[in-house]
Design an enzyme around this catalytic site. Structure first.
Site, PDB file in Angstrom:
ATOM      1  N   SER A   1      93.709  68.847  41.136  1.00 12.21           N
ATOM      2  CA  SER A   1      93.121  67.515  40.956  1.00 12.21           C
ATOM      3  C   SER A   1      94.167  66.525  40.446  1.00 12.21           C
ATOM      4  O   SER A   1      95.110  66.900  39.726  1.00 12.21           O
ATOM      5  CB  SER A   1      91.999  67.636  39.926  1.00 12.21           C
TER       6      SER A   1
ATOM      7  N   TYR B   1      89.143  69.415  31.681  1.00 13.30           N
ATOM      8  CA  TYR B   1      89.045  69.723  33.116  1.00 13.30           C
ATOM      9  C   TYR B   1      90.441  69.696  33.760  1.00 13.30           C
ATOM     10  O   TYR B   1      90.847  70.647  34.445  1.00 13.30           O
ATOM     11  CB  TYR B   1      88.106  68.713  33.788  1.00 13.30           C
TER      12      TYR B   1
ATOM     13  N   LYS C   1      93.032  72.787  35.472  1.00 16.94           N
ATOM     14  CA  LYS C   1      93.685  72.765  36.796  1.00 16.94           C
ATOM     15  C   LYS C   1      95.181  73.007  36.651  1.00 16.94           C
ATOM     16  O   LYS C   1      95.792  73.750  37.431  1.00 16.94           O
ATOM     17  CB  LYS C   1      93.412  71.423  37.489  1.00 16.94           C
TER      18      LYS C   1
HETATM   19  N1  LIG Z   1      84.991  66.202  43.944  1.00 19.32           N
HETATM   20  C1  LIG Z   1      86.184  65.692  43.662  1.00 19.32           C
HETATM   21  O1  LIG Z   1      86.403  64.466  43.736  1.00 19.32           O
HETATM   22  C2  LIG Z   1      87.315  66.597  43.265  1.00 19.32           C
HETATM   23  C3  LIG Z   1      88.544  66.019  42.903  1.00 19.32           C
HETATM   24  C4  LIG Z   1      89.596  66.854  42.541  1.00 19.32           C
HETATM   25  C5  LIG Z   1      89.436  68.237  42.566  1.00 19.32           C
HETATM   26  N2  LIG Z   1      88.231  68.764  42.916  1.00 19.32           N
HETATM   27  C6  LIG Z   1      88.103  70.234  42.913  1.00 19.32           C
HETATM   28  O2  LIG Z   1      87.613  70.649  44.171  1.00 19.32           O
HETATM   29  C7  LIG Z   1      86.795  71.819  44.029  1.00 19.32           C
HETATM   30  C8  LIG Z   1      85.462  71.589  44.702  1.00 19.32           C
HETATM   31  O3  LIG Z   1      84.841  70.445  44.117  1.00 19.32           O
HETATM   32  P1  LIG Z   1      83.412  69.944  44.591  1.00 19.32           P
HETATM   33  O4  LIG Z   1      83.338  68.494  44.315  1.00 19.32           O
HETATM   34  O5  LIG Z   1      83.144  70.467  45.949  1.00 19.32           O
HETATM   35  O6  LIG Z   1      82.490  70.695  43.512  1.00 19.32           O
HETATM   36  P2  LIG Z   1      81.155  71.548  43.724  1.00 19.32           P
HETATM   37  O7  LIG Z   1      80.561  71.737  42.381  1.00 19.32           O
HETATM   38  O8  LIG Z   1      80.303  70.918  44.761  1.00 19.32           O
HETATM   39  O9  LIG Z   1      81.718  72.912  44.292  1.00 19.32           O
HETATM   40  C9  LIG Z   1      82.117  73.972  43.459  1.00 19.32           C
HETATM   41  C10 LIG Z   1      81.411  75.218  43.955  1.00 19.32           C
HETATM   42  O10 LIG Z   1      81.866  76.330  43.192  1.00 19.32           O
HETATM   43  C11 LIG Z   1      80.752  77.138  42.872  1.00 19.32           C
HETATM   44  N3  LIG Z   1      81.132  77.881  41.646  1.00 19.32           N
HETATM   45  C12 LIG Z   1      81.439  77.373  40.424  1.00 19.32           C
HETATM   46  N4  LIG Z   1      81.784  78.347  39.576  1.00 19.32           N
HETATM   47  C13 LIG Z   1      81.705  79.511  40.277  1.00 19.32           C
HETATM   48  C14 LIG Z   1      81.944  80.878  39.956  1.00 19.32           C
HETATM   49  N5  LIG Z   1      82.301  81.260  38.729  1.00 19.32           N
HETATM   50  N6  LIG Z   1      81.780  81.823  40.924  1.00 19.32           N
HETATM   51  C15 LIG Z   1      81.396  81.461  42.191  1.00 19.32           C
HETATM   52  N7  LIG Z   1      81.154  80.181  42.546  1.00 19.32           N
HETATM   53  C16 LIG Z   1      81.305  79.219  41.601  1.00 19.32           C
HETATM   54  C17 LIG Z   1      79.580  76.188  42.703  1.00 19.32           C
HETATM   55  O11 LIG Z   1      78.318  76.796  42.918  1.00 19.32           O
HETATM   56  C18 LIG Z   1      79.891  75.148  43.781  1.00 19.32           C
HETATM   57  O12 LIG Z   1      79.283  75.485  45.014  1.00 19.32           O
HETATM   58  C19 LIG Z   1      86.690  72.089  42.526  1.00 19.32           C
HETATM   59  O13 LIG Z   1      87.640  73.076  42.193  1.00 19.32           O
HETATM   60  C20 LIG Z   1      87.072  70.756  41.910  1.00 19.32           C
HETATM   61  O14 LIG Z   1      87.643  70.912  40.637  1.00 19.32           O
HETATM   62  C21 LIG Z   1      87.161  67.981  43.249  1.00 19.32           C
END
Ligand SMILES: NC(=O)c1ccc[n+]([C@@H]2O[C@H](COP(=O)([O-])OP(=O)(O)OC[C@H]3O[C@@H](n4cnc5c(N)ncnc54)[C@H](O)[C@@H]3O)[C@@H](O)[C@H]2O)c1
Length: 328
Positions: free
Chosen positions: A116, A140, A144
Site C-alpha cells: 500500500s 496498517y 505492510k
Molecule cells: N482498497 C484499497 O484501496 C487498498 C489500497 C492499498 C492496499 N490494499 C490492499 O489490498 C488487499 C485487498 O484489499 P481490498 O480492498 O480488496 O480488501 P477486502 O477486505 O475487500 O479484501 C480482503 C480479503 O481478505 C480476506 N481475509 C482477511 N483476513 C483473512 C485471513 N486471515 N484469512 C483468509 N482471508 C482473509 C477477507 O475476507 C477479504 O475477502 C489488502 O491486502 C489491502 O491491504 C487495498
C-alpha cells in the site's frame, strides 16, 4: 499458470480473479470471508479457510500445487488499525508468516503481495516513487512494510521471489457492473460519496478543508481496480519468467481533491450530494500521488480506466444496481 489467491473474494482480489480466469489461468480462491463475498467469485473454486491455519493451507497447496500465490488477505482499515493494533499485526503480519512458511515448506517460491501507499506515510516529495523513504503513519501501513521487509529477508535466505505492489487508492468497479466494492463498514471516499448520492447516507464528511492544496481538501491518487488487475497479470507473467523480486507503485499519477471527487460524482450521478466540513484526521497526508513509471517501463503496464470519470461511472453503475452490495 495455476494461481492461489488469498483474500480473492474481497474487492480487489475478486477483480484480479476475474482477470486471471480471462487470461486462461487456473485459479483457486482462499478466503475466510470475514470481509469477502462468495458471490464475488461465483463459478470459481473457493476454499473458505484462514491463512493462519497452516494445516488447511498445507493441504490446499498439496492438492492444487499453484505456481504462484497472490496474497490479498488482510485487514484494511487505517483508523481501526490504530485502536486494534494487535488484531492488525496478528492478521496482516503473523498470519502472513504462516502463509510464507507453509508455501516455502511446500516448495512454492513465487508470491505477489498487496502492499500500500500507506508505507510512505507523509512523503517529502510528490509524486512519490519507490525509492522514497518509508515511514508509515499508522499501524496498517506498518504491517505492510513489515511484510515487505520479511519477504526481502526470505528472498535472501530461502530463495523467495516476490513482487510487492504498492496500491494507491483502489476505486471503481468492473465495467459489467456485477462485481464491485462491498465493505462493512465502508470507509473510502468514492463509495461513501455514491452511497450519499443514493440517499443511503445523509451527508459526506470532508475531513479538513485547510490543507495547502488548491481547494483546501486532501489530494489522493485513485487507481481503477481493473487496472490493478491488469498489473497483477503482468506481474505474474514476469515472476514466472524469472525476473526476480521487485517493488512497484500502482497509481494513476493524477491527484484529485476531495471536493473534485464530490463535484464529479454530482455531475455523473445527477444527484445533490450534501457535504459537511469536519476536522482533519490525524495521520492524513495533504497529498499522496504516485509515480508509477517503474512498472510502466519494466512491465509495460498501461492503465486504461484510471481517469476519474471512468472510476466514478463504473462505481456508480455498481452501487446503483447493488445498493445493498452483494445482498442486492
Ligand atoms: N482498497 C484499497 O484501496 C487498498 C489500497 C492499498 C492496499 N490494499 C490492499 O489490498 C488487499 C485487498 O484489499 P481490498 O480492498 O480488496 O480488501 P477486502 O477486505 O475487500 O479484501 C480482503 C480479503 O481478505 C480476506 N481475509 C482477511 N483476513 C483473512 C485471513 N486471515 N484469512 C483468509 N482471508 C482473509 C477477507 O475476507 C477479504 O475477502 C489488502 O491486502 C489491502 O491491504 C487495498
Amino acid at each position: 499458470m495455476k494461481v492461489l489467491v488469498t483474500g480473492g473474494a474481497g474487492y480487489i482480489g475478486s477483480h484480479v480473479v476475474r482477470a486471471l480466469k480471462e487470461s486462461g489461468c487456473s485459479v483457486t480462491v482462499y478466503d475466510n470471508l470475514v470481509q469477502g463475498h462468495a458471490e464475488a467469485v461465483s463459478g470459481c473454486k473457493l476454499i473458505q479457510a484462514d491463512i493462519g491455519d497452516s494445516v488447511a493451507l498445507s493441504s490446499v497447496l498439496k492438492d492444487h500445487k499453484p505456481d504462484l500465490i497472490m496474497h490479498f488477505a488482510a485487514y484494511i482499515q487505517v483508523a481501526e488499525s490504530m485502536v486494534k493494533p494487535s488484531e492488525y499485526y496478528h492478521n496482516n503480519v503473523g498470519k502472513t508468516l504462516v502463509l510464507l512458511g507453509t508455501m516455502i515448506k511446500e516448495g512454492i517460491r513465487n508470491i505477489v503481495f498487496s502492499s500500500s501507499a500507506a508505507v510512505y506515510g507523509e512523503p517529502k516529495k510528490i509524486p512519490v516513487d519507490e525509492g522514497a523513504r518509508c515511514a508509515p503513519a499508522n499501524v496498517y501501513g506498518e504491517t505492510k512494510l513489515m511484510v515487505e521487509n520479511i519477504m526481502s529477508a526470505y528472498e535472501k535466505a530461502y530463495g523467495l521471489n516476490y513482487v510487492s505492489l504498492r496500491y494507491f487508492n483502489a476505486a471503481g468497479a468492473h465495467p459489467d457492473g456485477d462485481i464491485g466494492k462491498d465493505h462493512d463498514p465502508e470507509t473510502q471516499l468514492i463509495p461513501l460519496v455514491l452511497m450519499t448520492a443514493l440517499g443511503l447516507r445523509s451527508c459526506i464528511h470532508i475531513f479538513g478543508s485547510d490543507y495547502s492544496t488548491p481547494d483546501g481538501t486532501c489530494i489522493r491518487d485513485y487507481v481503477h481496480v481493473c487496472d490493478l488487475a491488469s498489473a497483477h497479470i503482468l506481474t505474474a507473467q514476469a515472476l514466472m519468467e524469472g525476473t526476480g523480486s521487485h517493488i512497484y507503485n500502482l497509481g494513476s499519477e493524477q491527484g484529485y481533491t476531495v471536493r473534485q471527487v464530490i463535484e464529479t460524482s454530482c455531475r455523473i450521478t445527477g444527484k445533490k450530494i450534501p457535504v459537511m466540513d469536519a476536522p482533519r484526521r490525524p495521520g492524513d497526508p495533504a497529498a499522496l500521488v504516485a509515480n508509477s513509471q517503474k512498472i510502466k517501463d519494466e512491465l509495460g503496464w498501461k492503465p486504461e480506466f484510471s481517469d476519474l470519470e471512468s472510476i466514478i461511472s463504473t462505481a456508480w453503475k455498481w452501487h446503483k444496481h447493488h445498493p445493498g452490495g452483494y445482498r442486492d
